[in-house]
Design a protein around this motif. Sequence first.
Motif, PDB file in Angstrom:
ATOM      1  N   THR A  82       0.813  -1.220   0.000  1.00 12.29           N
ATOM      2  CA  THR A  82       0.000   0.000   0.000  1.00 12.29           C
ATOM      3  C   THR A  82       0.845   1.268   0.000  1.00 12.29           C
ATOM      4  O   THR A  82       0.399   2.312  -0.475  1.00 12.29           O
ATOM      5  N   ALA A  83       2.087   1.183   0.512  1.00 13.78           N
ATOM      6  CA  ALA A  83       2.951   2.364   0.557  1.00 13.78           C
ATOM      7  C   ALA A  83       3.882   2.459  -0.649  1.00 13.78           C
ATOM      8  O   ALA A  83       4.731   3.349  -0.701  1.00 13.78           O
ATOM      9  N   LEU A  84       3.724   1.572  -1.637  1.00 11.07           N
ATOM     10  CA  LEU A  84       4.585   1.589  -2.818  1.00 11.07           C
ATOM     11  C   LEU A  84       4.432   2.914  -3.567  1.00 11.07           C
ATOM     12  O   LEU A  84       3.326   3.274  -3.974  1.00 11.07           O
ATOM     13  N   PRO A  85       5.513   3.672  -3.796  1.00 14.18           N
ATOM     14  CA  PRO A  85       5.415   4.905  -4.585  1.00 14.18           C
ATOM     15  C   PRO A  85       5.021   4.595  -6.029  1.00 14.18           C
ATOM     16  O   PRO A  85       5.560   3.652  -6.627  1.00 14.18           O
ATOM     17  N   ILE A  86       4.109   5.372  -6.579  1.00  9.93           N
ATOM     18  CA  ILE A  86       3.623   5.139  -7.942  1.00  9.93           C
ATOM     19  C   ILE A  86       3.671   6.436  -8.740  1.00  9.93           C
ATOM     20  O   ILE A  86       3.164   7.475  -8.291  1.00  9.93           O
ATOM     21  N   ILE A  87       4.291   6.361  -9.925  1.00  9.58           N
ATOM     22  CA  ILE A  87       4.265   7.460 -10.895  1.00  9.58           C
ATOM     23  C   ILE A  87       3.451   6.982 -12.088  1.00  9.58           C
ATOM     24  O   ILE A  87       3.738   5.916 -12.648  1.00  9.58           O
ATOM     25  N   VAL A  88       2.433   7.746 -12.485  1.00 13.40           N
ATOM     26  CA  VAL A  88       1.611   7.331 -13.619  1.00 13.40           C
ATOM     27  C   VAL A  88       2.048   8.069 -14.881  1.00 13.40           C
ATOM     28  O   VAL A  88       2.438   9.241 -14.837  1.00 13.40           O
ATOM     29  N   LEU A  89       1.972   7.351 -16.009  1.00 12.10           N
ATOM     30  CA  LEU A  89       2.249   7.918 -17.321  1.00 12.10           C
ATOM     31  C   LEU A  89       0.931   8.124 -18.040  1.00 12.10           C
ATOM     32  O   LEU A  89       0.091   7.214 -18.077  1.00 12.10           O
ATOM     33  N   THR A  90       0.718   9.299 -18.583  1.00  7.65           N
ATOM     34  CA  THR A  90      -0.504   9.560 -19.331  1.00  7.65           C
ATOM     35  C   THR A  90      -0.162  10.211 -20.655  1.00  7.65           C
ATOM     36  O   THR A  90       0.750  11.033 -20.750  1.00  7.65           O
ATOM     37  N   ALA A  91      -0.891   9.816 -21.708  1.00  9.67           N
ATOM     38  CA  ALA A  91      -0.662  10.391 -23.037  1.00  9.67           C
ATOM     39  C   ALA A  91      -1.420  11.698 -23.196  1.00  9.67           C
ATOM     40  O   ALA A  91      -1.280  12.378 -24.204  1.00  9.67           O
ATOM     41  N   LYS A  92      -2.209  12.057 -22.207  1.00  9.45           N
ATOM     42  CA  LYS A  92      -3.012  13.264 -22.283  1.00  9.45           C
ATOM     43  C   LYS A  92      -2.512  14.294 -21.289  1.00  9.45           C
ATOM     44  O   LYS A  92      -2.137  13.965 -20.178  1.00  9.45           O
ATOM     45  N   ALA A  93      -2.527  15.545 -21.716  1.00 14.32           N
ATOM     46  CA  ALA A  93      -2.102  16.626 -20.821  1.00 14.32           C
ATOM     47  C   ALA A  93      -3.298  17.252 -20.119  1.00 14.32           C
ATOM     48  O   ALA A  93      -3.198  18.326 -19.558  1.00 14.32           O
ATOM     49  N   LEU A  94      -4.441  16.546 -20.148  1.00 14.48           N
ATOM     50  CA  LEU A  94      -5.650  17.089 -19.548  1.00 14.48           C
ATOM     51  C   LEU A  94      -5.565  17.050 -18.024  1.00 14.48           C
ATOM     52  O   LEU A  94      -5.099  16.075 -17.439  1.00 14.48           O
ATOM     53  N   THR A  95      -6.032  18.103 -17.405  1.00 11.51           N
ATOM     54  CA  THR A  95      -6.020  18.168 -15.940  1.00 11.51           C
ATOM     55  C   THR A  95      -6.821  17.028 -15.332  1.00 11.51           C
ATOM     56  O   THR A  95      -6.441  16.469 -14.303  1.00 11.51           O
ATOM     57  N   SER A  96      -7.925  16.647 -15.985  1.00 12.13           N
ATOM     58  CA  SER A  96      -8.784  15.594 -15.442  1.00 12.13           C
ATOM     59  C   SER A  96      -8.042  14.268 -15.339  1.00 12.13           C
ATOM     60  O   SER A  96      -8.241  13.503 -14.381  1.00 12.13           O
ATOM     61  N   ASP A  97      -7.172  13.958 -16.292  1.00 15.57           N
ATOM     62  CA  ASP A  97      -6.406  12.707 -16.255  1.00 15.57           C
ATOM     63  C   ASP A  97      -5.374  12.734 -15.135  1.00 15.57           C
ATOM     64  O   ASP A  97      -5.138  11.728 -14.467  1.00 15.57           O
ATOM     65  N   LYS A  98      -4.729  13.890 -14.948  1.00 10.67           N
ATOM     66  CA  LYS A  98      -3.753  14.006 -13.865  1.00 10.67           C
ATOM     67  C   LYS A  98      -4.443  13.846 -12.518  1.00 10.67           C
ATOM     68  O   LYS A  98      -3.964  13.136 -11.635  1.00 10.67           O
ATOM     69  N   VAL A  99      -5.599  14.523 -12.379  1.00  5.89           N
ATOM     70  CA  VAL A  99      -6.346  14.450 -11.126  1.00  5.89           C
ATOM     71  C   VAL A  99      -6.819  13.025 -10.866  1.00  5.89           C
ATOM     72  O   VAL A  99      -6.758  12.534  -9.727  1.00  5.89           O
TER      73      VAL A  99
END
Length: 338
Positions: A82-99
């Motif tokens: 549960t404490a594993l650090p996670i970085i997500v990759l997204t092909a979209k620069a939309l704020t909604s995807d980041k959120v």
Amino acid sequence: MTNGEGAEAEVILVVDDDPDILRVVQVNLSLHGYRVLVARSGAEALSLVESQRPDLAIVDLMMPHMDGLELTRRLRADPMVTALPIIVLTAKALTSDKVAGLAAGADDYIVKPFDTSELVARVKATLRRIQEAREVSPLTGLAGNTRIQQEIYDRLHAGTEYAVCYIDIDRFKSVNDAYGFARGDDFISALARSLRRATIAAGLPPAFLGHVGGDDFVVVCHPDQVKPLTTKAVVDFEAAADELYDPVDARRGYLELTDRRGRVHQVNLVTISIGVAVSTARTYRHPSEVVAVASEMKSLAKKHQGSYVAFDRRVERPALPNQRMPETDTAPADDLKP
């Protein structure tokens, strides 16, 4: 696991259904000393996590079957990781995807296409931030041993003058024995606050304060800051400690403790001992050497009555050819009691 010379490489799990992305990320992270695991689906990633226990995961949001958001939620729901650090990759620069990624439990995000140097920088920053957060004392909120060692290492290699002060509470066990561990924690918290106020009052350059554990603390500062800093800390803590005793004990100036045989012993109220190692006296090659000398000086300080600060004044002398290095001299410590 830690990344660095002589240490086991940190393990990064990369999850993406695009083989080109996997290859680019794997090559670049491997070049920076990380061990990289790759998974082409969320299911494969969950299987790897069970057996490999990575230090960080990089997860693509847009994957078939199980997307990155669902994978992130499942990882956060698993008590083992549960404490594993996670970085997500997204092909979209939309704020909604980041959120959405952050809301699912991700620690950071990177928009594709990404610069590999940015990726490496974010991996390093996330690992460092998570490590420091894990080591922060839940009692005092201060940084722990890894951050303390890094602070000393940075000053050692910067070539600037520095001092390391090792501090703990004298007769701390008597407080726990008389009042219980909860009151003991109050004394530790009081020392943390006193040291924090003293480091802030020391001015520039900024002094660093860390919590080794229990009633042990470390301050790293410029040598000129040691005396005003420790003087303020001693006076501040002794005043705070007086308020934490039961009124009857504070008035008479000692605790009465009964041993197992029913005998009553008088124990003096707590004070603090501080050992100081300075870079101007000798050359240190590793943070552990500095801490060891400061700890040695703290033991010397404990041989004196009241709050006491012991400075290591031993100076290295160059050895003559075919001659052993002579013994170092030790000057008396400075008593800061008013």
